[in-house]
Design an enzyme around this catalytic site. Structure first.
Site, mmCIF file in Angstrom:
data_model
loop_
_atom_site.group_PDB
_atom_site.id
_atom_site.type_symbol
_atom_site.label_atom_id
_atom_site.label_comp_id
_atom_site.label_asym_id
_atom_site.label_seq_id
_atom_site.Cartn_x
_atom_site.Cartn_y
_atom_site.Cartn_z
ATOM 1 N N LYS A 1 1.019 -2.734 -0.607
ATOM 2 C CA LYS A 1 2.377 -2.281 -0.255
ATOM 3 C C LYS A 1 2.517 -2.074 1.255
ATOM 4 O O LYS A 1 3.618 -2.193 1.798
ATOM 5 C CB LYS A 1 2.758 -1.022 -1.040
ATOM 6 C CG LYS A 1 1.896 0.226 -0.786
ATOM 7 C CD LYS A 1 2.363 1.085 0.361
ATOM 8 C CE LYS A 1 1.371 2.162 0.700
ATOM 9 N NZ LYS A 1 1.722 2.953 1.886
ATOM 10 N N THR B 1 7.377 3.412 1.180
ATOM 11 C CA THR B 1 6.894 2.920 2.468
ATOM 12 C C THR B 1 7.833 1.881 3.084
ATOM 13 O O THR B 1 7.891 1.759 4.308
ATOM 14 C CB THR B 1 5.462 2.348 2.291
ATOM 15 O OG1 THR B 1 4.725 3.200 1.427
ATOM 16 C CG2 THR B 1 4.728 2.258 3.592
HETATM 17 O O1 13P Z 1 0.798 5.692 2.236
HETATM 18 C C1 13P Z 1 1.665 6.370 2.705
HETATM 19 C C2 13P Z 1 2.719 6.973 1.901
HETATM 20 O O2 13P Z 1 2.436 6.917 0.551
HETATM 21 C C3 13P Z 1 1.729 6.578 4.163
HETATM 22 O O3 13P Z 1 2.231 5.432 4.706
HETATM 23 P P1 13P Z 1 1.887 5.014 6.207
HETATM 24 O O4 13P Z 1 0.390 4.840 6.280
HETATM 25 O O5 13P Z 1 2.642 3.751 6.407
HETATM 26 O O6 13P Z 1 2.374 6.122 7.080
#
Ligand code: 13P
Ligand code: NDP
Length: 320
Positions: A185, A242
């Site tokens: 993702k 995300t």
């Molecule tokens: O995994 C995440 C939210 O579930 C955090 O996302 P990021 O690593 O893109 O900040």
């Protein structure tokens, strides 16, 4: 006792949340200066500012201090997990190890659960993953995550010990689906950031999320994951969070890329290395992952944003 290894934003947030629920929590950092700063400030000033460490969070610098009965959470960035396990294997033998990282290893092209199995075959690996920003967990906002462990009994015990009044944990035995959902993702979130940054529109983002989900499913199901895991918190849930929030570093990195702006290289962006690892794995398996291919080409400077979009739009027409 719960021992969180890795004192970044996520490790600190989970340590704080579990400590507020009672019980003792250790928080290990690899840098002794960081441990000292945590002890002095009782706050992770760099990675999670504004969140005081409860008294029952103990910053530690020696893995020797982790007691044999402790549940170990591994909250380090994905590209450091293999080294942590290999360099300190004697501390992890026959332990239950819960990965909290999201990604695929650049050298081996596997996710955190498989990395634990490969590096410490006697350990019982598990993964805690799903839609959750560290700041949300640290501020006690409602959050739901997936705990995946192949052993049902161990999984149920972990589900009990990691649940708090604000953090609801669902359980599965499908570690492959859980680790791949969380890893892939982030690649799609970078792509979504790029289209928003380049002002290509919300419709393009919706298309990328949907076709990105198809890509995630294609790889995960081929490797033995269950479709319902991909549809759950660790897959669809985390993809939704995300790809749509500027709280995500992967999304913000994509935004900067789409705007042609530089991005702070100190910020952890798991999707960048994972795009390369996932593309390599897809090629080994002979499966199509065009969005991951376009993100990788963009990151490697082989194409610009417009050319990356053209790569996706000019593919042969096909059934959905
Ligand atoms: O995994 C995440 C939210 O579930 C955090 O996302 P990021 O690593 O893109 O900040
Ligand atoms: N932040 C979030 O909202 C969420 C993060 N995650 C996942 O958690 C994992 C960690 O991310 P996050 O905490 O946000 O990252 P951060 O960037 O906040 O922190 C990373 C931490 O890892 C430390 N570190 C770096 N290299 C090593 C190493 N070799 N051994 C031990 N520690 C090391 C860093 O220390 P130093 O500064 O000294 O280099 C830093 O403290 C990622 O896989 C991420 O996807 C999952 C859910 C939510």
């Amino acid at each position: 006792m719960i021992s969180v290894l890795g004192a970044g934003a996520f490790g600190t947030a989970v340590a704080v949340s579990l400590a507020r629920n009672g019980g003792s929590v250790q928080l290990w950092a690899h840098d002794p200066a960081h441990v000292e700063a945590l002890r002095q400030a009782r706050e992770n000033v760099l990675r999670l500012p504004g969140v005081p460490l409860p008294d029952n969070v103990e910053p530690i610098e020696r893995l020797d201090d982790v007691p044999p009965e402790a549940v170990i959470l591994l909250a380090v960035p994905m590209q450091t997990l293999r080294h942590l396990l290999q360099d300190n294997a004697e501390h992890f033998l026959a332990r239950t190890l819960v990965a909290c990282c999201k990604g695929m290893d650049l050298k081996t092209h596997v996710g955190p659960v498989q990395t634990i199995s490969d590096c410490v075959p006697t350990a019982m690996p598990a993964i805690l993953t799903g839609p959750s920003f560290a700041a949300d967990i640290a501020h006690g906002l409602p959050t739901a995550l997936t705990l995946a462990c192949r052993d049902e009994r161990v999984g149920k015990a972990l589900q009990q010990s990691l649940t708090t009044p604000n953090l609801r944990i669902y359980r599965t035995t499908d570690t492959i689906g859980a680790e791949l959902g969380g890893a892939l993702k982030n690649v799609i979130a970078i792509a979504c950031g790029v289209v928003i940054g380049a002002r290509l529109g919300d419709s393009a983002r919706a298309a990328l999320m949907t076709r990105g989900y198809a890509e995630m499913q294609r790889m995960a199901l081929r490797l033995g994951a269950k479709p319902e895991t991909l549809a759950g918190l660790s897959g669809f849930g985390d993809l939704a969070l995300t790809c749509t929030s500027e709280g995500s570093r992967n999304f913000r990195f994509g935004l900067s890329l789409g705007q042609g702006e530089p991005f702070d290289t100190d910020v952890t962006v798991e999707g960048a290395a994972t795009a390369r690892a996932a593309l390599a794995r897809a090629r080994e398996l002979g499966i199509e992952m065009p969005i991951t291919g376009a993100v990788t080409a963009l990151l490697d400077g082989q194409v610009d944003v417009r050319q990356a979009m053209d790569m996706l739009l000019s593919r042969p027409l096909k059934d959905e």
